[in-house]
Design an enzyme around this catalytic site. Structure first.
Site, PDB file in Angstrom:
ATOM      1  N   ARG A  64       0.905  -1.140  -0.048  1.00  0.00           N
ATOM      2  CA  ARG A  64      -0.149   0.074  -0.130  1.00  0.00           C
ATOM      3  C   ARG A  64       0.877   1.133   0.179  1.00  0.00           C
ATOM      4  O   ARG A  64       0.521   2.328  -0.754  1.00  0.00           O
ATOM      5  CB  ARG A  64      -0.968  -0.051   1.278  1.00  0.00           C
ATOM      6  CG  ARG A  64      -2.115   0.718   1.325  1.00  0.00           C
ATOM      7  CD  ARG A  64      -2.838   0.619   2.547  1.00  0.00           C
ATOM      8  NE  ARG A  64      -3.074   1.768   3.136  1.00  0.00           N
ATOM      9  CZ  ARG A  64      -4.186   2.460   2.559  1.00  0.00           C
ATOM     10  NH1 ARG A  64      -4.639   2.142   1.586  1.00  0.00           N
ATOM     11  NH2 ARG A  64      -4.579   3.845   3.259  1.00  0.00           N
ATOM     12  N   ARG A  90     -11.042   4.272  -2.779  1.00  0.00           N
ATOM     13  CA  ARG A  90      -9.924   3.611  -1.845  1.00  0.00           C
ATOM     14  C   ARG A  90      -9.456   4.889  -0.813  1.00  0.00           C
ATOM     15  O   ARG A  90      -9.604   5.901  -1.082  1.00  0.00           O
ATOM     16  CB  ARG A  90      -8.755   3.182  -2.570  1.00  0.00           C
ATOM     17  CG  ARG A  90      -8.989   1.828  -3.158  1.00  0.00           C
ATOM     18  CD  ARG A  90      -7.864   1.693  -4.095  1.00  0.00           C
ATOM     19  NE  ARG A  90      -8.449   0.550  -5.124  1.00  0.00           N
ATOM     20  CZ  ARG A  90      -8.336  -0.552  -4.836  1.00  0.00           C
ATOM     21  NH1 ARG A  90      -7.936  -1.156  -3.642  1.00  0.00           N
ATOM     22  NH2 ARG A  90      -8.712  -1.424  -5.839  1.00  0.00           N
ATOM     23  N   ILE A  91      -9.143   4.160   0.552  1.00  0.00           N
ATOM     24  CA  ILE A  91      -8.615   5.163   1.459  1.00  0.00           C
ATOM     25  C   ILE A  91      -7.410   5.643   1.007  1.00  0.00           C
ATOM     26  O   ILE A  91      -6.434   4.834   0.896  1.00  0.00           O
ATOM     27  CB  ILE A  91      -8.904   4.516   2.815  1.00  0.00           C
ATOM     28  CG1 ILE A  91     -10.331   4.254   3.334  1.00  0.00           C
ATOM     29  CG2 ILE A  91      -7.919   5.403   4.009  1.00  0.00           C
ATOM     30  CD1 ILE A  91     -10.388   3.082   4.176  1.00  0.00           C
ATOM     31  N   THR A 107     -16.187  13.879  -2.169  1.00  0.00           N
ATOM     32  CA  THR A 107     -17.757  13.978  -1.989  1.00  0.00           C
ATOM     33  C   THR A 107     -18.314  12.586  -1.637  1.00  0.00           C
ATOM     34  O   THR A 107     -17.685  11.684  -2.113  1.00  0.00           O
ATOM     35  CB  THR A 107     -18.316  14.265  -3.528  1.00  0.00           C
ATOM     36  OG1 THR A 107     -19.663  14.418  -3.227  1.00  0.00           O
ATOM     37  CG2 THR A 107     -17.868  13.397  -4.499  1.00  0.00           C
ATOM     38  N   HIS A 108     -19.020  12.650  -0.646  1.00  0.00           N
ATOM     39  CA  HIS A 108     -19.839  11.341   0.046  1.00  0.00           C
ATOM     40  C   HIS A 108     -21.227  11.479  -0.057  1.00  0.00           C
ATOM     41  O   HIS A 108     -21.842  12.311   0.328  1.00  0.00           O
ATOM     42  CB  HIS A 108     -19.324  11.416   1.567  1.00  0.00           C
ATOM     43  CG  HIS A 108     -19.508  10.218   2.162  1.00  0.00           C
ATOM     44  ND1 HIS A 108     -18.796   8.711   1.783  1.00  0.00           N
ATOM     45  CD2 HIS A 108     -20.466   9.733   2.904  1.00  0.00           C
ATOM     46  CE1 HIS A 108     -19.337   7.734   2.580  1.00  0.00           C
ATOM     47  NE2 HIS A 108     -20.545   8.462   3.418  1.00  0.00           N
ATOM     48  N   GLY A 142      -8.601  10.557   8.945  1.00  0.00           N
ATOM     49  CA  GLY A 142      -9.635   9.391   9.383  1.00  0.00           C
ATOM     50  C   GLY A 142     -10.511   8.973   7.839  1.00  0.00           C
ATOM     51  O   GLY A 142     -10.220   9.612   6.836  1.00  0.00           O
ATOM     52  N   ASP A 144     -13.765   9.637   6.087  1.00  0.00           N
ATOM     53  CA  ASP A 144     -15.026  10.385   5.918  1.00  0.00           C
ATOM     54  C   ASP A 144     -15.333  11.172   7.277  1.00  0.00           C
ATOM     55  O   ASP A 144     -16.090  11.567   7.528  1.00  0.00           O
ATOM     56  CB  ASP A 144     -16.085   9.746   5.656  1.00  0.00           C
ATOM     57  CG  ASP A 144     -15.982   8.845   4.374  1.00  0.00           C
ATOM     58  OD1 ASP A 144     -15.402   9.257   3.500  1.00  0.00           O
ATOM     59  OD2 ASP A 144     -16.500   7.826   4.112  1.00  0.00           O
TER      60      ASP A 144
HETATM   61  C1  GAR Z   1     -20.670   9.453  -5.741  1.00  0.00           C
HETATM   62  O1  GAR Z   1     -21.839   9.261  -5.129  1.00  0.00           O
HETATM   63  C2  GAR Z   1     -19.464   9.416  -4.579  1.00  0.00           C
HETATM   64  O2  GAR Z   1     -20.151  10.139  -3.419  1.00  0.00           O
HETATM   65  C3  GAR Z   1     -19.490   7.890  -4.147  1.00  0.00           C
HETATM   66  O3  GAR Z   1     -19.381   7.483  -5.320  1.00  0.00           O
HETATM   67  C4  GAR Z   1     -20.194   8.009  -6.203  1.00  0.00           C
HETATM   68  C5  GAR Z   1     -19.415   8.112  -7.460  1.00  0.00           C
HETATM   69  O4  GAR Z   1     -20.352   8.573  -8.669  1.00  0.00           O
HETATM   70  N1  GAR Z   1     -18.470   8.094  -3.069  1.00  0.00           N
HETATM   71  C6  GAR Z   1     -18.242   7.077  -2.317  1.00  0.00           C
HETATM   72  O5  GAR Z   1     -19.179   6.363  -1.566  1.00  0.00           O
HETATM   73  C7  GAR Z   1     -16.856   7.464  -1.331  1.00  0.00           C
HETATM   74  N2  GAR Z   1     -17.180   6.660  -0.115  1.00  0.00           N
HETATM   75  P1  GAR Z   1     -19.718   8.905  -9.928  1.00  0.00           P
HETATM   76  O6  GAR Z   1     -18.341   7.907 -10.323  1.00  0.00           O
HETATM   77  O7  GAR Z   1     -20.737   8.762 -10.922  1.00  0.00           O
HETATM   78  O8  GAR Z   1     -19.077  10.434  -9.722  1.00  0.00           O
END
Ligand code: GAR
Length: 196
Positions: A64, A90-91, A107-108, A142, A144
C-alpha cells in the site's frame, strides 16, 4: 483559475459535471488531469474532454505504501491547486493525505458523520432513515471524518432502492461539488481556515 486533479473509481458522473463546468471560460477552475485506481468507465469522460489521465492500480504494487508513493508522484507532477476525490473508492494512505490536505476534498453520498464508508446509501436504507444526503468535506487522516464544507439533504422515498436513491443523491452531489470548487477558487471558501 485553479487547477484540479480529479480522482475516480467508477462511472465518473461527478468528474463529468466538473469537466462540463470547467469548459465554460467563466468558471474559475480547470481539470489538468484525472487519476483512477482501475480501468474506470469514467476515464472515457477524460478522453472525451482531451484531459490526460493516469491509472495507479494497487494490484500492480507490492504494498500500500508503494502504491501511495506512485499515486502521490502522479498527482503532484501536475502541481494541482486542489485534488478532488469524486467517487474514488480507496482510502488514501496517511502520507498522501498529509502531503495534500487541506487542498484535498471528497464527495460522499450521506450526511456525514452519518454513514461513512463505502456503502453509505445502502447503510442509510438499512437503517430505516427517512433523510440522507451528500457531503463535500476536506479529507483528513480518518475515513470520511474531515472538516465538512457543504451538505445537502435528500429525502428517502419508501419505494427507493439503493440505485434510485443513489442516483437522486448524485444529482445533488454534482451541483454541490461544482459549487464548492467554484467557491474554493474564488476564495469564498478557505480550506486552510476550515481545517485549522
Ligand atoms: C458518488 O456518489 C460519491 O459520493 C461516491 O461514489 C459515487 C461516485 O459516482 N463515493 C463514495 O461512496 C466514497 N465513499 P460517480 O463515479 O458517478 O461520480
Amino acid at each position: 483559475v485553479i487547477s484540479l486533479v480529479v480522482l475516480i473509481s467508477g462511472s465518473g458522473s461527478n468528474l463529468r459535471a466538473l469537466l462540463e463546468a470547467c469548459s465554460s471560460p467563466e468558471f474559475p477552475a480547470r481539470v489538468v488531469a484525472v487519476g483512477a485506481d482501475n480501468e474506470a468507465d469514467g476515464l472515457a469522460h477524460a478522453e472525451e474532454y482531451g484531459i490526460p489521465y493516469f491509472l495507479v492500480d494497487p494490484r500492480a504494487f507490492h504494498s500500500r505504501e508503494e502504491w501511495g508513493r506512485e499515486l502521490l508522484a502522479q498527482i503532484t507532477q501536475w502541481t494541482p491547486d486542489l485534488v478532488v476525490s469524486a467517487g474514488f473508492m480507496r482510502i488514501l494512505p496517511a502520507d498522501v493525505v498529509a502531503r495534500l490536505t487541506p487542498r484535498l476534498i471528497n464527495t460522499h453520498p450521506a450526511l456525514l458523520p452519518r454513514y461513512p464508508g463505502a456503502h453509505a446509501v445502502r447503510d442509510a436504507l438499512a437503517d430505516g432513515a427517512t433523510v440522507t444526503g451528500a457531503t463535500v468535506h476536506i479529507i483528513d487522516e480518518g475515513v470520511d471524518t474531515g472538516p465538512i464544507i457543504r451538505q445537502h439533504a435528500v429525502d428517502i422515498d419508501p419505494a427507493d432502492t439503493e440505485h434510485t436513491l443513489h442516483e437522486r443523491i448524485k444529482t445533488v452531489e454534482r451541483d454541490m461539488l461544482v459549487a464548492t470548487v467554484r467557491d474554493i477558487a474564488t476564495g469564498q471558501i478557505n480550506l486552510e481556515e476550515l481545517s485549522a
